[in-house]
Design a protein around this motif. Structure first.
Motif, PDB file in Angstrom:
ATOM      1  N   ARG A  26     -31.724 -46.041  19.473  1.00  0.00           N
ATOM      2  CA  ARG A  26     -30.434 -46.741  19.670  1.00  0.00           C
ATOM      3  C   ARG A  26     -29.375 -46.214  18.718  1.00  0.00           C
ATOM      4  NH1 ARG A  26     -32.156 -53.066  19.835  1.00  0.00           N
ATOM      5  NH2 ARG A  26     -32.926 -53.151  21.963  1.00  0.00           N
ATOM      6  N   LEU A  27     -29.766 -45.974  17.473  1.00  0.00           N
ATOM      7  CA  LEU A  27     -28.807 -45.449  16.506  1.00  0.00           C
ATOM      8  C   LEU A  27     -28.416 -44.012  16.842  1.00  0.00           C
ATOM      9  CD1 LEU A  27     -30.293 -46.992  13.279  1.00  0.00           C
ATOM     10  CD2 LEU A  27     -27.941 -47.281  14.060  1.00  0.00           C
ATOM     11  N   TRP A  28     -29.378 -43.187  17.257  1.00  0.00           N
ATOM     12  CA  TRP A  28     -29.085 -41.797  17.616  1.00  0.00           C
ATOM     13  C   TRP A  28     -28.075 -41.717  18.747  1.00  0.00           C
ATOM     14  CZ3 TRP A  28     -29.455 -37.496  15.208  1.00  0.00           C
ATOM     15  CH2 TRP A  28     -30.498 -37.239  14.321  1.00  0.00           C
ATOM     16  N   GLU A  29     -28.103 -42.685  19.668  1.00  0.00           N
ATOM     17  CA  GLU A  29     -27.191 -42.676  20.815  1.00  0.00           C
ATOM     18  C   GLU A  29     -25.749 -43.009  20.445  1.00  0.00           C
ATOM     19  OE1 GLU A  29     -29.116 -45.419  23.486  1.00  0.00           O
ATOM     20  OE2 GLU A  29     -29.902 -43.742  24.645  1.00  0.00           O
ATOM     21  N   ASN A  30     -25.531 -43.536  19.251  1.00  0.00           N
ATOM     22  CA  ASN A  30     -24.196 -43.943  18.834  1.00  0.00           C
ATOM     23  C   ASN A  30     -23.294 -42.721  18.700  1.00  0.00           C
ATOM     24  OD1 ASN A  30     -21.939 -44.702  17.101  1.00  0.00           O
ATOM     25  ND2 ASN A  30     -23.032 -46.635  16.887  1.00  0.00           N
ATOM     26  N   GLN A  31     -22.198 -42.717  19.417  1.00  0.00           N
ATOM     27  CA  GLN A  31     -21.263 -41.587  19.416  1.00  0.00           C
ATOM     28  C   GLN A  31     -20.560 -41.402  18.073  1.00  0.00           C
ATOM     29  OE1 GLN A  31     -20.920 -39.473  22.014  1.00  0.00           O
ATOM     30  NE2 GLN A  31     -22.539 -40.625  23.026  1.00  0.00           N
ATOM     31  N   ASN A  32     -20.491 -42.458  17.277  1.00  0.00           N
ATOM     32  CA  ASN A  32     -19.780 -42.400  16.000  1.00  0.00           C
ATOM     33  C   ASN A  32     -20.705 -42.178  14.806  1.00  0.00           C
ATOM     34  OD1 ASN A  32     -17.307 -42.954  17.293  1.00  0.00           O
ATOM     35  ND2 ASN A  32     -17.808 -45.123  17.320  1.00  0.00           N
ATOM     36  N   LEU A  33     -21.949 -41.788  15.052  1.00  0.00           N
ATOM     37  CA  LEU A  33     -22.916 -41.601  13.982  1.00  0.00           C
ATOM     38  C   LEU A  33     -22.467 -40.467  13.062  1.00  0.00           C
ATOM     39  CD1 LEU A  33     -25.656 -42.772  13.088  1.00  0.00           C
ATOM     40  CD2 LEU A  33     -26.736 -40.896  14.321  1.00  0.00           C
ATOM     41  N   GLU A  34     -22.332 -40.776  11.790  1.00  0.00           N
ATOM     42  CA  GLU A  34     -21.884 -39.787  10.812  1.00  0.00           C
ATOM     43  C   GLU A  34     -23.061 -38.922  10.357  1.00  0.00           C
ATOM     44  OE1 GLU A  34     -19.640 -41.684   7.685  1.00  0.00           O
ATOM     45  OE2 GLU A  34     -18.858 -43.144   9.105  1.00  0.00           O
ATOM     46  N   ASP A  35     -22.764 -37.884   9.576  1.00  0.00           N
ATOM     47  CA  ASP A  35     -23.793 -36.938   9.144  1.00  0.00           C
ATOM     48  C   ASP A  35     -24.873 -37.570   8.265  1.00  0.00           C
ATOM     49  OD1 ASP A  35     -22.520 -34.930  10.523  1.00  0.00           O
ATOM     50  OD2 ASP A  35     -21.495 -34.122   8.773  1.00  0.00           O
ATOM     51  N   ALA A  36     -24.484 -38.399   7.301  1.00  0.00           N
ATOM     52  CA  ALA A  36     -25.472 -38.987   6.386  1.00  0.00           C
ATOM     53  C   ALA A  36     -26.458 -39.909   7.124  1.00  0.00           C
ATOM     54  CB  ALA A  36     -24.781 -39.727   5.253  1.00  0.00           C
ATOM     55  N   PRO A  37     -25.984 -40.849   7.954  1.00  0.00           N
ATOM     56  CA  PRO A  37     -26.937 -41.673   8.711  1.00  0.00           C
ATOM     57  C   PRO A  37     -27.807 -40.833   9.649  1.00  0.00           C
ATOM     58  CG  PRO A  37     -24.787 -42.699   8.739  1.00  0.00           C
ATOM     59  CD  PRO A  37     -24.614 -41.337   8.130  1.00  0.00           C
ATOM     60  N   SER A  38     -27.240 -39.796  10.211  1.00  0.00           N
ATOM     61  CA  SER A  38     -28.007 -38.912  11.085  1.00  0.00           C
ATOM     62  C   SER A  38     -29.151 -38.256  10.311  1.00  0.00           C
ATOM     63  CB  SER A  38     -27.082 -37.849  11.678  1.00  0.00           C
ATOM     64  OG  SER A  38     -27.797 -36.969  12.492  1.00  0.00           O
ATOM     65  N   ALA A  39     -28.876 -37.826   9.098  1.00  0.00           N
ATOM     66  CA  ALA A  39     -29.903 -37.204   8.254  1.00  0.00           C
ATOM     67  C   ALA A  39     -30.988 -38.211   7.889  1.00  0.00           C
ATOM     68  CB  ALA A  39     -29.264 -36.619   7.001  1.00  0.00           C
ATOM     69  N   VAL A  40     -30.590 -39.451   7.622  1.00  0.00           N
ATOM     70  CA  VAL A  40     -31.566 -40.497   7.300  1.00  0.00           C
ATOM     71  C   VAL A  40     -32.490 -40.740   8.492  1.00  0.00           C
ATOM     72  CG1 VAL A  40     -31.825 -42.974   6.822  1.00  0.00           C
ATOM     73  CG2 VAL A  40     -30.139 -41.636   5.566  1.00  0.00           C
ATOM     74  N   LEU A  41     -31.921 -40.853   9.683  1.00  0.00           N
ATOM     75  CA  LEU A  41     -32.730 -41.079  10.883  1.00  0.00           C
ATOM     76  C   LEU A  41     -33.689 -39.915  11.121  1.00  0.00           C
ATOM     77  CD1 LEU A  41     -30.092 -42.593  13.303  1.00  0.00           C
ATOM     78  CD2 LEU A  41     -31.877 -43.791  12.028  1.00  0.00           C
ATOM     79  N   LYS A  42     -33.202 -38.708  10.916  1.00  0.00           N
ATOM     80  CA  LYS A  42     -34.061 -37.532  11.088  1.00  0.00           C
ATOM     81  C   LYS A  42     -35.237 -37.610  10.115  1.00  0.00           C
ATOM     82  CE  LYS A  42     -34.037 -32.561  11.332  1.00  0.00           C
ATOM     83  NZ  LYS A  42     -34.160 -31.590  10.309  1.00  0.00           N
ATOM     84  N   HIS A  43     -34.960 -37.947   8.875  1.00  0.00           N
ATOM     85  CA  HIS A  43     -36.015 -38.071   7.869  1.00  0.00           C
ATOM     86  C   HIS A  43     -37.024 -39.151   8.256  1.00  0.00           C
ATOM     87  CE1 HIS A  43     -38.101 -38.390   4.070  1.00  0.00           C
ATOM     88  NE2 HIS A  43     -37.836 -39.679   4.076  1.00  0.00           N
ATOM     89  N   LEU A  44     -36.552 -40.312   8.667  1.00  0.00           N
ATOM     90  CA  LEU A  44     -37.462 -41.406   9.033  1.00  0.00           C
ATOM     91  C   LEU A  44     -38.363 -41.003  10.204  1.00  0.00           C
ATOM     92  CD1 LEU A  44     -35.133 -44.535   8.742  1.00  0.00           C
ATOM     93  CD2 LEU A  44     -36.881 -43.751   7.125  1.00  0.00           C
ATOM     94  N   GLY A  45     -37.838 -40.241  11.124  1.00  0.00           N
ATOM     95  CA  GLY A  45     -38.626 -39.802  12.265  1.00  0.00           C
ATOM     96  C   GLY A  45     -39.645 -38.722  11.940  1.00  0.00           C
ATOM     97  N   GLU A  46     -39.475 -38.056  10.803  1.00  0.00           N
ATOM     98  CA  GLU A  46     -40.366 -36.960  10.427  1.00  0.00           C
ATOM     99  C   GLU A  46     -41.360 -37.331   9.326  1.00  0.00           C
ATOM    100  OE1 GLU A  46     -37.584 -33.905   9.349  1.00  0.00           O
ATOM    101  OE2 GLU A  46     -37.267 -33.318  11.426  1.00  0.00           O
TER     102      GLU A  46
END
Length: 71
Positions: A26-46
């Motif tokens: 749900r967060l990944w789908e957000n069009q306004n997702l900034e770089d830092a939150p995107s990096a956090v989500l990537k880390h949590l998924g890995e």
């Protein structure tokens, strides 16, 4: 407890249908997702361990609140 296995995200208990995976998606789908939150989500998924720490769970919850992704 939220579990992560083999790079794919899963949940246990009443949320056994992939609750954590859905939360991150749900967060990944957000069009306004900034770089830092995107990096956090990537880390949590890995993560290589089968759970989120209390801090990681709070961080994910914070991102959900900030981006209005709250059930």
């Amino acid at each position: 407890m939220q579990l992560i296995s083999d790079g794919a995200i899963f949940a246990t208990g009443s949320d056994a249908c992939g609750g954590l995976r859905l939360r991150i998606h749900r967060l990944w789908e957000n069009q306004n997702l900034e770089d830092a939150p995107s990096a956090v989500l990537k880390h949590l998924g890995e993560l290589k361990r089968p759970y989120l720490s209390k801090f990681e769970e709070k961080l994910l919850g914070f991102l959900e609140q900030e981006y209005g992704i709250v059930d």
